[in-house]
Enzyme design. Structure first.
Site, PDB file in Angstrom:
ATOM      1  N   THR A 119       0.812  -1.223   0.000  1.00  0.00           N
ATOM      2  CA  THR A 119       0.000   0.000   0.000  1.00  0.00           C
ATOM      3  C   THR A 119       0.843   1.268   0.000  1.00  0.00           C
ATOM      4  O   THR A 119       0.712   2.118  -0.873  1.00  0.00           O
ATOM      5  CB  THR A 119      -0.940   0.007   1.212  1.00  0.00           C
ATOM      6  OG1 THR A 119      -1.794  -1.115   1.141  1.00  0.00           O
ATOM      7  CG2 THR A 119      -1.780   1.272   1.226  1.00  0.00           C
TER       8      THR A 119
ATOM      9  N   SER B  88      -7.774  -3.786  -1.921  1.00  0.00           N
ATOM     10  CA  SER B  88      -7.705  -2.874  -0.777  1.00  0.00           C
ATOM     11  C   SER B  88      -6.349  -2.207  -0.672  1.00  0.00           C
ATOM     12  O   SER B  88      -6.239  -1.023  -0.330  1.00  0.00           O
ATOM     13  CB  SER B  88      -8.043  -3.620   0.517  1.00  0.00           C
ATOM     14  OG  SER B  88      -9.405  -4.010   0.524  1.00  0.00           O
ATOM     15  N   ASP B  89      -5.286  -2.948  -0.958  1.00  0.00           N
ATOM     16  CA  ASP B  89      -3.952  -2.348  -0.981  1.00  0.00           C
ATOM     17  C   ASP B  89      -3.877  -1.226  -2.008  1.00  0.00           C
ATOM     18  O   ASP B  89      -3.388  -0.126  -1.722  1.00  0.00           O
ATOM     19  CB  ASP B  89      -2.913  -3.411  -1.346  1.00  0.00           C
ATOM     20  CG  ASP B  89      -2.462  -4.236  -0.158  1.00  0.00           C
ATOM     21  OD1 ASP B  89      -2.486  -3.713   0.966  1.00  0.00           O
ATOM     22  OD2 ASP B  89      -2.077  -5.395  -0.355  1.00  0.00           O
ATOM     23  N   LEU B  90      -4.342  -1.506  -3.210  1.00  0.00           N
ATOM     24  CA  LEU B  90      -4.131  -0.560  -4.303  1.00  0.00           C
ATOM     25  C   LEU B  90      -5.039   0.659  -4.206  1.00  0.00           C
ATOM     26  O   LEU B  90      -4.605   1.781  -4.485  1.00  0.00           O
ATOM     27  CB  LEU B  90      -4.318  -1.279  -5.641  1.00  0.00           C
ATOM     28  CG  LEU B  90      -3.350  -2.449  -5.876  1.00  0.00           C
ATOM     29  CD1 LEU B  90      -3.516  -3.006  -7.283  1.00  0.00           C
ATOM     30  CD2 LEU B  90      -1.902  -2.039  -5.649  1.00  0.00           C
TER      31      LEU B  90
END
Length: 386
Positions: free
Chosen positions: A17, A166-168
């Protein structure tokens, strides 16, 4: 020259992230110094494929950065951080909540040294609350945010997405937040804290379904490649075993599709002529559309659907995506890495007419620039002054 060529960024992030957010700043021209512990970013050893001793996941997320190793458990390491932060514009960290403060490197401590510093904290579940100390990885946040609840089918049950969503999405929002703070500083002359959690970023991405839920109290069902409110909206198999994604967002595009499929009678049939009728007769419509698609190959359908102006897309393999001349020309870049050799990485997709993105540095080897940066921390930045 990138628009952020005067911006100096201290990057204490690891995994995906934070590193993606700082990589984007580097693509825009910022001077990014990535600070790692002596053991390195865990992404260096993550995954089953390595090049030149580093994991390909790390190599994908850390171009356009200089690499420094500092042991923040030592007083010398912490003093070096303070010296670098005193001259930085932005600091980005995804430490466990409270750790930076415990080390004496929190936002208040560093802004006391450098009031212009923009301090971005990225957490899993926020800096406060009962969940603040929980470890967070992408799949866990997809589950907790409700994203998995609307992904998959009734038969499959909840599924994560095929990529670390969710990370990106958190990385993209963090980049936007940092740039907002940079612009605000032009007016105020001082920095501020930018605070973002993966959970909040993922919940934010549920829009526009948020208003639907607030209005109805209903969770959208898991419908796989279908859409709960649009028919047809699905993938269909062709005669050669390929798949085509088709969407008919309104009556106009339904008529276009029906005629292209040789089903012109369905365009005016009361069973299918309106959105409400198509929703009511979803199964019957889907069966007839699927039967039509089985009559030709993917290549044949591409010609027909393109000519008709239908909304469609072939479900392409990665071999097809990365052999596409447009993708090769617009999105793929080769850069030389001292240990890994030639690396193929994806270009930043944003295009600027006056301040182009540039991939100028390969991902750093562990501690590659430690000596040059720490020889004089106050003069470590490539660009100084305003």
């Amino acid at each position: 020259m990138g628009a952020l060529h005067k911006l100096r960024v201290l990057d204490f992030t690891q995994m995906m992230t934070g590193p993606m957010a700082t990589m984007m700043l580097g693509d825009f021209g910022a001077d990014v110094i990535k600070v790692e512990a002596p053991e390195g970013d865990p992404f260096r050893s993550s995954g089953e494929v390595t090049l030149g001793g580093d994991g390909v996941f790390f190599l994908s997320m850390n171009r356009n950065k200089r690499g420094v190793v500092l042991d923040l458990k030592t007083e010398q390491g912490r003093e070096m951080v303070k010296a670098l932060a005193a001259e930085a514009d932005v600091l980005v960290e995804n430490f466990r909540p409270g750790l930076a403060e415990k080390l004496g490197l929190g936002c208040e401590e560093l802004q006391a040294l450098n009031p212009r510093l923009i301090y971005c904290s990225i957490t899993g579940f926020g800096r406060n609350g009962a969940d603040r100390d929980r470890p967070a990885l992408d799949q866990v946040v997809q589950a907790e945010s409700g994203l998995m609840q609307i992904t998959g089918t009734a038969q499959s049950g909840p599924l994560k997405t095929g990529f670390p969503f969710s990370d990106l999405v958190t990385a993209l929002l963090a980049t936007a937040g940092i740039l907002n703070a940079v612009i605000a500083r032009y007016e105020t002359g001082v920095g501020q804290r930018v605070d973002l959690s993966m959970l909040d970023a993922s919940i934010f991405s549920i829009a526009p379904r948020d208003v639907y839920f607030a209005a109805t109290g209903k969770t959208p069902p898991r419908t796989g490649n279908e859409h709960w409110d649009i028919v047809p909206n699905n993938t269909y198999a062709t005669s050669d075993g390929r798949e085509v994604m088709v969407i008919s967002i309104n009556d106009k595009f339904w008529v276009i599709l029906a005629r292209a499929l040789g089903l012109a009678d369905m365009a005016t049939d009361p069973l299918f002529a309106t959105k409400s009728a198509r929703l009511k007769n979803r199964q019957l419509l889907d069966e007839r559309v699927a039967a039509a698609f089985r009559g030709r190959t993917l290549a044949e359908w591409e010609t027909v659907l393109r000519a008709a102006g239908a909304i469609y897309g072939a479900v392409r393999t990665w071999d097809e995506v990365f052999s596409d001349p447009r993708v090769i020309g617009d999105m793929v870049h080769s850069i030389e890495h001292a240990a890994a050799g030639q690396l193929s990485v994806l270009k930043n997709p944003l295009r600027f007419s006056a301040t182009p993105n540039e991939i100028s540095l390969p991902p750093p080897r562990l501690g590659e620039h430690t000596d040059s940066v720490l020889a004089d921390p106050s003069a470590a930045w490539r660009v100084r002054g305003r």
